[in-house]
Design a protein around this motif. Sequence first.
Motif, short mmCIF file in Angstrom:
data_model
loop_
_atom_site.label_atom_id
_atom_site.label_comp_id
_atom_site.label_asym_id
_atom_site.label_seq_id
_atom_site.Cartn_x
_atom_site.Cartn_y
_atom_site.Cartn_z
N UNK A 105 -2.95 -6.38 -4.18
CA UNK A 105 -4.13 -7.05 -3.63
C UNK A 105 -4.99 -6.06 -2.85
N UNK A 106 -4.31 -5.16 -2.15
CA UNK A 106 -5.04 -4.17 -1.34
C UNK A 106 -5.89 -3.26 -2.22
N UNK A 107 -5.41 -2.94 -3.41
CA UNK A 107 -6.14 -2.03 -4.30
C UNK A 107 -7.00 -2.76 -5.32
N UNK A 115 -9.05 -0.48 6.88
CA UNK A 115 -9.00 0.39 5.71
C UNK A 115 -7.85 1.40 5.81
N UNK A 116 -7.61 1.93 6.99
CA UNK A 116 -6.51 2.89 7.19
C UNK A 116 -5.16 2.22 6.91
N UNK A 117 -5.03 0.97 7.32
CA UNK A 117 -3.79 0.24 7.05
C UNK A 117 -3.63 -0.03 5.56
N UNK A 168 -2.34 3.03 3.90
CA UNK A 168 -0.90 3.19 4.15
C UNK A 168 -0.08 2.26 3.27
N UNK A 169 -0.52 1.01 3.12
CA UNK A 169 0.20 0.04 2.29
C UNK A 169 0.33 0.58 0.87
N UNK A 170 -0.72 1.20 0.39
CA UNK A 170 -0.72 1.68 -1.00
C UNK A 170 0.02 3.01 -1.18
N UNK A 171 0.11 3.82 -0.12
CA UNK A 171 0.61 5.19 -0.33
C UNK A 171 1.89 5.54 0.42
N UNK A 172 2.27 4.77 1.43
CA UNK A 172 3.42 5.16 2.26
C UNK A 172 4.52 4.11 2.23
N UNK A 173 5.67 4.49 2.76
CA UNK A 173 6.79 3.57 2.95
C UNK A 173 6.56 2.79 4.24
N UNK A 189 6.95 -1.34 -3.54
CA UNK A 189 5.59 -1.22 -4.11
C UNK A 189 5.50 -1.86 -5.50
N UNK A 190 6.52 -1.61 -6.32
CA UNK A 190 6.54 -2.14 -7.69
C UNK A 190 7.02 -3.59 -7.66
#
Length: 140
Positions: free
Chosen positions: A11-13, A48-50, A53-58, A80-81
Amino acid sequence: MGTPSYMAPMLATGEGKEDERTDVWALGAVLHHLLAGHPPFHTPGPALAELVRIDTESPDPLPRHVPEACAAIVARALRKDPAERFSGMAELDGAIEEALGLRAAAAAPESGPDALAAGRLDIGSGEAAAATDPPVARRA
């Protein structure tokens, strides 16, 4: 759209489609917040910073006092998956029940003279009462 702190990566992306695993993610984020005191990808500043992070980090680690079984449930809910998450709320609920030791309560009802003597068998319905129910007084 939703609150960024509890938004699944798809949803974020804007990629992927929503299904029950999207809700599993959101509940995993809520559980993380309850156990850690903050959302799993907490970032001071713009939303946006959060979302990045949701998309790229643990997720942020949970505190050490959180039992391993609970941490494992949260970690799986926040994968993520979507295929690696719980398939839906029923599977997540079962994992939580198992972690809390509640699965044994769903055992087959008792029957027979021992259950009757202990007050755990309702003669009228033929069904066993829960072990925590008080015995029912019967008139002779």
